[in-house]
Scaffold this active site. Structure first.
Site, mmCIF file in Angstrom:
data_model
loop_
_atom_site.group_PDB
_atom_site.id
_atom_site.type_symbol
_atom_site.label_atom_id
_atom_site.label_comp_id
_atom_site.label_asym_id
_atom_site.label_seq_id
_atom_site.Cartn_x
_atom_site.Cartn_y
_atom_site.Cartn_z
ATOM 1 C CE LYS A 1 -10.531 -3.303 3.965
ATOM 2 N NZ LYS A 1 -9.400 -4.259 4.584
ATOM 3 C CB SER B 1 -3.436 -4.899 0.269
ATOM 4 O OG SER B 1 -4.176 -6.364 -0.056
ATOM 5 C CE LYS C 1 -7.198 1.078 6.148
ATOM 6 N NZ LYS C 1 -7.602 0.169 7.102
ATOM 7 C CD GLU D 1 -2.990 -1.111 1.659
ATOM 8 O OE1 GLU D 1 -2.964 -0.657 3.066
ATOM 9 O OE2 GLU D 1 -3.817 -2.160 2.328
#
Length: 426
Positions: A337, A367, A388, A207
């Site tokens: 997500k 990721s 994020k 990441e």
């Protein structure tokens, strides 16, 4: 035939940021509008996530190919959706979910369904001449999220000996998203120099965060505190810290193995509480194993009044799991997500459930990412207040930050940075 009817659907196998195959779908409408979407993939995945369909053919990509998912789009999903109105997102998603027929999208694959779901939304937005955030969020979509920037990688995201998966900086004290991004970039640059001066590796993980070998999780936090100060910022006032413990990754037989020893759930809870007292930690993700509801309750009771406790593996963007967490008072925030649940409609419903119950939502990448920037628009559309999307390097991460910069510019004086109002609802 009406202009927003789906005229064509195509799919292909492409590569993600780790060089692994993933699914891309393209939806074209009668009016000529086209939506293109690419699906991400996780490294540390929760056991309760929707099923990501892989080929299992060892002769191609080590079994990681997605030709079956692509074929399912072309041969099963496409015939059922041609002629459907792209503006009726929920109806389209429900058609695909019904066609799949399984509890976790194991038949068609969540990666197949999600690719078409997102491409349809983008085509609909294009047909109406709207940016995606406005199409999904309406006139109130003006809140730019606080970024939780993963600048030190450990756990399943890096090949090092650090137990916790992510050590993040949170520039909540900035006055705008553009300023927050600059602050993050300056701390990232300072951290690089701190690591170099200590003789530590400055290679990066999945990441984009640094992945040095460190003696403890606390050592990583100390490095962040040093870098924040070195960059000229005040830890806790302008830039705070956040953790993704990813505790399921080092849990076995009722014990958590970190810092070179095995610990009980109660010991881990005490450890996290101590860290949150010693450092300006505002958010802890997956502090306990994904099915350890009892100790999640204890952690929430102990520090939930002052620390955001985020369920990722715990909730997997699933409204049923989230509803259980709300009733049992486990955590106080959810990581969102898209590919954990596998459709845009279900994602939006989960966010709505969280908001109605005063759980914060943090929109997140995976990721294994692509250049797709949907999550940037989703964060603004839902007024989530937090995002994020990795570190300040690797273009698949930076693409999302750059998209948010463009959105902030488009909004002009209407734009509000969530850091100025307390990191979103909750």
């Amino acid at each position: 035939m009406f202009e927003t009817a789906i005229a064509a659907i195509t799919a292909r196998e492409i590569l993600d940021s780790r060089g692994r195959p993933t699914v891309e779908a393209e939806v074209e409408l009668e009016c000529g509008a086209i939506g293109l979407a690419q699906v991400p993939s996780g490294a540390s995945t929760g056991s309760f996530e929707a099923h990501e369909l892989r080929d299992g053919d060892a002769q191609r990509y080590g079994g990681k190919g997605v030709l079956k998912a692509v074929q399912n789009i072309q041969e099963q999903i496409k015939p059922h959706l041609l002629g459907s109105d792209a503006l009726k997102q929920e109806l389209i998603d429900r058609k695909m979910i019904g066609l799949d027929g399984s509890a976790n999208k194991a038949s068609l694959g969540a990666n197949a369904i999600l690719a078409v779901s997102l491409a349809t939304a983008k085509a609909g937005a294009e047909a109406l001449g709207l940016p995606l955030y406005r199409y999904l969020g309406g006139p109130l979509a003006n809140l730019l999220p606080v970024p939780l920037m993963n600048v030190i990688n450990g756990g399943a995201h890096a090949d090092n000996n650090v137990d916790f998966q992510e050590f993040m900086i949170v520039p909540h004290g900035a006055s705008s998203f553009r300023e927050a991004l600059r602050w993050g970039a300056e701390v990232f640059a300072a951290l690089s120099k701190v690591l170099h001066d200590k003789g530590l590796l400055t290679g990066v993980g999945d990441e984009g965060g640094f992945a040095p070998n460190l003696p403890s999780n606390q050592a990583a936090l100390d490095l962040l505190m040093t870098a924040i100060a070195k960059a000229g910022f005040k830890p806790g006032e302008e830039i705070s810290l956040a953790l993704d413990v990813a505790a399921s990754e080092f849990y076995q037989d009722g014990q958590y193995s970190y810092d070179g020893a095995a610990h009980s759930p109660s010991e881990l809870i005490d450890y996290l509480a101590t860290l949150s007292e010693q450092y300006p930690i505002v958010s802890i993700e997956d502090g306990l194993q994904e099915d350890d509801w009892q100790h999640w309750q204890q952690l929430t009771s102990k520090i939930g009044h002052r620390v955001q406790l985020v369920g990722d593996d715990l909730f997997v963007t699933n409204p049923i799991r989230l509803d259980k967490g709300i009733k049992e008072r486990a955590g106080n925030a959810i990581l969102i997500k898209l590919n954990q649940i596998g459709s845009l409609t279900e994602t939006l419903q989960t966010i709505d459930l969280a908001t109605r119950n005063r759980y914060r939502s943090i929109i997140s990448h995976r990721s294994g990412e692509t250049e797709d920037t949907t999550i940037a628009d989703l964060a603004v559309a839902t007024r989530a207040g937090q995002i994020k999307t990795g570190s300040l390097c690797r273009s698949e991460r930076v693409a999302k930050y750059n998209r948010l910069l463009r959105i902030e510019d488009e909004l002009g004086a209407q734009a509000i940075y969530a850091g100025t109002i307390g990191m979103g609802p909750g």
